[in-house]
Motif scaffolding. Sequence first.
Motif, PDB file in Angstrom:
ATOM      1  N   GLU A  42       0.829  -1.204   0.000  1.00 47.58           N
ATOM      2  CA  GLU A  42       0.000   0.000   0.000  1.00 47.58           C
ATOM      3  C   GLU A  42       0.864   1.254   0.000  1.00 47.58           C
ATOM      4  O   GLU A  42       0.582   2.214  -0.708  1.00 47.58           O
ATOM      5  N   GLU A  43       1.932   1.239   0.794  1.00 52.88           N
ATOM      6  CA  GLU A  43       2.830   2.389   0.844  1.00 52.88           C
ATOM      7  C   GLU A  43       3.512   2.594  -0.504  1.00 52.88           C
ATOM      8  O   GLU A  43       3.634   3.732  -0.973  1.00 52.88           O
ATOM      9  N   ALA A  44       3.940   1.522  -1.135  1.00 60.29           N
ATOM     10  CA  ALA A  44       4.608   1.631  -2.435  1.00 60.29           C
ATOM     11  C   ALA A  44       3.689   2.294  -3.464  1.00 60.29           C
ATOM     12  O   ALA A  44       4.105   3.204  -4.181  1.00 60.29           O
ATOM     13  N   ALA A  45       2.453   1.867  -3.522  1.00 62.47           N
ATOM     14  CA  ALA A  45       1.512   2.443  -4.486  1.00 62.47           C
ATOM     15  C   ALA A  45       1.235   3.913  -4.166  1.00 62.47           C
ATOM     16  O   ALA A  45       1.241   4.759  -5.063  1.00 62.47           O
ATOM     17  N   THR A  46       1.030   4.215  -2.903  1.00 64.55           N
ATOM     18  CA  THR A  46       0.736   5.592  -2.500  1.00 64.55           C
ATOM     19  C   THR A  46       1.912   6.514  -2.762  1.00 64.55           C
ATOM     20  O   THR A  46       1.764   7.582  -3.360  1.00 64.55           O
ATOM     21  N   ARG A  47       3.087   6.119  -2.338  1.00 64.26           N
ATOM     22  CA  ARG A  47       4.287   6.959  -2.512  1.00 64.26           C
ATOM     23  C   ARG A  47       4.628   7.129  -3.994  1.00 64.26           C
ATOM     24  O   ARG A  47       5.030   8.210  -4.421  1.00 64.26           O
ATOM     25  N   VAL A 101      -2.246  10.960 -13.095  1.00 65.82           N
ATOM     26  CA  VAL A 101      -1.881   9.550 -12.941  1.00 65.82           C
ATOM     27  C   VAL A 101      -3.102   8.719 -13.311  1.00 65.82           C
ATOM     28  O   VAL A 101      -4.216   9.019 -12.892  1.00 65.82           O
ATOM     29  N   THR A 102      -2.895   7.683 -14.127  1.00 68.47           N
ATOM     30  CA  THR A 102      -4.014   6.844 -14.552  1.00 68.47           C
ATOM     31  C   THR A 102      -3.964   5.426 -13.989  1.00 68.47           C
ATOM     32  O   THR A 102      -4.981   4.752 -13.963  1.00 68.47           O
ATOM     33  N   ASP A 103      -2.779   4.977 -13.553  1.00 67.05           N
ATOM     34  CA  ASP A 103      -2.672   3.596 -13.064  1.00 67.05           C
ATOM     35  C   ASP A 103      -1.373   3.453 -12.275  1.00 67.05           C
ATOM     36  O   ASP A 103      -0.363   4.079 -12.607  1.00 67.05           O
ATOM     37  N   VAL A 104      -1.400   2.627 -11.239  1.00 64.23           N
ATOM     38  CA  VAL A 104      -0.209   2.275 -10.470  1.00 64.23           C
ATOM     39  C   VAL A 104      -0.233   0.770 -10.289  1.00 64.23           C
ATOM     40  O   VAL A 104      -1.250   0.208  -9.876  1.00 64.23           O
ATOM     41  N   ARG A 105       0.896   0.118 -10.611  1.00 65.79           N
ATOM     42  CA  ARG A 105       0.968  -1.340 -10.475  1.00 65.79           C
ATOM     43  C   ARG A 105       2.415  -1.755 -10.204  1.00 65.79           C
ATOM     44  O   ARG A 105       3.342  -1.047 -10.581  1.00 65.79           O
ATOM     45  N   THR A 135      11.037   3.832  -7.614  1.00 67.35           N
ATOM     46  CA  THR A 135      11.696   2.883  -6.722  1.00 67.35           C
ATOM     47  C   THR A 135      11.926   3.520  -5.359  1.00 67.35           C
ATOM     48  O   THR A 135      11.831   4.729  -5.204  1.00 67.35           O
ATOM     49  N   ARG A 136      12.254   2.668  -4.427  1.00 68.34           N
ATOM     50  CA  ARG A 136      12.557   3.140  -3.077  1.00 68.34           C
ATOM     51  C   ARG A 136      14.068   3.216  -2.926  1.00 68.34           C
ATOM     52  O   ARG A 136      14.789   2.279  -3.270  1.00 68.34           O
TER      53      ARG A 136
END
Length: 170
Positions: A42-47, A101-105, A135-136
């Motif tokens: 969830e954090e990855a998608a949000t960030r 933004v249209t999509d995050v995956r 990326t993180r």
Amino acid sequence: MVVNRGALPLAVGLAALTFALSGCGMGGDDEPAEEAGRAPAEEAATRSRERVQAYLDAMVAKDVAAGRSQFCATAHAAFDAAATSPNGDFAEHFTVPAATVTDVRPGARGQEVSASVTVSVGGQSTTRALLFTVTRTGADWCIADEVPGEAPPSGVPATSTVEPSPSSAP
């Protein structure tokens, strides 16, 4: 005072069992452990969404420094070379009236974030798609790459959210 010999070992055993089980989560709050399993995705998608949206906002505002700050340090040289080039995201001869933004995956190298950008030049507008890899790095997130993406479906305004197609859905 008379002490029952069987009661003392039983009391010590119960005390040790209580102490051992408290370390296993028995009787405690299990929610933080469950959240830890969900939080990274969830954090990855949000960030990732936040980073790309900040970059898109910088494009609209023509703020090169704000755009550059969204990229990873390893991508700064490529950004510097391309951002203000004649076809770069911050080129002077066009405006960006809308970007979203249209999509995050999840992707092979990080989060893949699709975006739809409307570009206007001399009264003519066109919408193009971009694909960002986020990326993180340590405790922070940054854009590692930007490439042309799939064209948005015809008739879809740049300010709407495009649902992923079945082939691109996670």
